[in-house]
Design an enzyme around this catalytic site. Sequence first.
Site, short mmCIF file in Angstrom:
data_model
loop_
_atom_site.label_atom_id
_atom_site.label_comp_id
_atom_site.label_asym_id
_atom_site.label_seq_id
_atom_site.Cartn_x
_atom_site.Cartn_y
_atom_site.Cartn_z
N GLU A 100 -1.70 7.04 15.94
CA GLU A 100 -1.62 6.71 14.51
C GLU A 100 -2.33 5.41 14.23
O GLU A 100 -2.63 4.64 15.16
CB GLU A 100 -0.16 6.61 14.05
CG GLU A 100 0.57 5.35 14.49
CD GLU A 100 1.40 5.54 15.75
OE1 GLU A 100 2.08 4.58 16.15
OE2 GLU A 100 1.37 6.63 16.34
N ASP A 101 -2.60 5.18 12.96
CA ASP A 101 -3.18 3.90 12.54
C ASP A 101 -2.16 2.79 12.67
O ASP A 101 -0.94 3.03 12.67
CB ASP A 101 -3.62 3.99 11.07
CG ASP A 101 -5.04 4.52 10.93
OD1 ASP A 101 -5.55 5.08 11.93
OD2 ASP A 101 -5.63 4.38 9.84
N LYS A 102 -2.66 1.58 12.75
CA LYS A 102 -1.78 0.41 12.80
C LYS A 102 -0.88 0.36 11.56
O LYS A 102 0.26 -0.07 11.62
CB LYS A 102 -2.65 -0.85 12.88
CG LYS A 102 -1.91 -2.14 13.11
CD LYS A 102 -2.90 -3.28 13.29
CE LYS A 102 -2.18 -4.60 13.57
NZ LYS A 102 -3.13 -5.71 13.79
N SER A 103 -1.41 0.84 10.42
CA SER A 103 -0.67 0.78 9.15
C SER A 103 0.25 1.97 8.93
O SER A 103 1.02 1.99 7.97
CB SER A 103 -1.66 0.67 7.98
OG SER A 103 -2.50 1.82 7.96
N LYS A 117 -8.20 10.70 8.40
CA LYS A 117 -9.10 10.04 7.45
C LYS A 117 -10.44 10.76 7.34
O LYS A 117 -10.99 10.91 6.24
CB LYS A 117 -9.30 8.58 7.86
CG LYS A 117 -8.08 7.71 7.60
CD LYS A 117 -8.34 6.24 7.87
CE LYS A 117 -7.15 5.39 7.45
NZ LYS A 117 -7.38 3.95 7.71
#
Length: 381
Positions: free
Chosen positions: A225-228, A348
Amino acid sequence: MTTYQKITPIANQILKKYDLCDHCLGRLFSKQLYLSSNKLLGKKLKKNLKSARRCYICKNLFDNLDYFLNMMLDAVYPYSYSSFSVGATIKPSIIDRDDAIRSKYKLKGIDGIKTDITKELGKLFSRKTKKTFDYLDPEIVFTVNLKEESCDIRSKSVALSGRYVKPVRGFSQKQKSCSNCSGKGCRICDFHGIIEYDSVEGEISQFLFKKLGGTTAKFTWIGGEDKSSLILGTGRPFFVKIQNPHKRSLRVKSANLEHVTVNNLKIVPDSPKKPLKFNSLVEAKISTSSKIDSNLLRKLKTLTKKPIVVYEKSGKRSEKKILSVKYKKQGDTSFTLFFKFEGGLPVKRFVTGDDVSPGVSQILGVLCKCIGFDFHDVEVK
């Protein structure tokens, strides 16, 4: 003539020329007689002869094995284990003398002195600790250096599985490796392969090092997953292998760490050898370059009709299925997409259509951008 009667003259020839201890003499003939104790056979073969003052082969090394046994007991003190094996390093000159006698008297099919030393140490250690000697798959492996009088110890790695929930943004999944050793483990990182613990990997590693001991932690992630991104619901599954652990059992099944919560922690036989197939349920926040309406968003339902083709820079091509799609209009140029898909789909890029076909932008005919996405569920097939 019995086998014992056949070997007695050879034993006497050897003893006329060489002083041998009971262990070394008995070892030269014990396999022919199917005996397990070299020492007892050696005593019997010597009969009324005086014991050797200094054994030609081992230099009375067998008389000092208790010293190395105590070294093993001291080294293994912090470890939990049920089985072990022993390896040894001895002076090459001892092996040379042993080989010379076996060659000279044509003694074949017998254990070398190194093997005998490890067997004897194994017997002594097993007798003292009541642990099982296991040559094939031991939990603890000793390497006793009789030359330098040291003892190294390695324990079999422990594999665990679990799930983590990440309810905060701005926290990475993976940890940067120690710059000095590139994650292999060195004195600078205390042999952990990482110095900082500011990621999902770091926090879980630190927790497991405290509970189990060990050096490095090798993770197998079920997706990323993304950091965010948030990881919600039951969390993301993962596997981790702890190298050289001190403990082999874990009483806690869950833990609330600083940034993540870990659940369903348990010991497993091993980490997966091949990538596991999984599905992810994601909520993606999407902005559009122009106004959209509900009629246009209905086109997103067609995403479940055929596979999504993903192209990588390496030239690799893969297909992923979209299993379900829901959407909610948030404003004139924004909407939320709830969709379930086969693991490995780059979210994304799927939204923008960057080397992913068909993408959300392509379906809607409007340039779309993923502002952020969160995971509500990750299920292993």
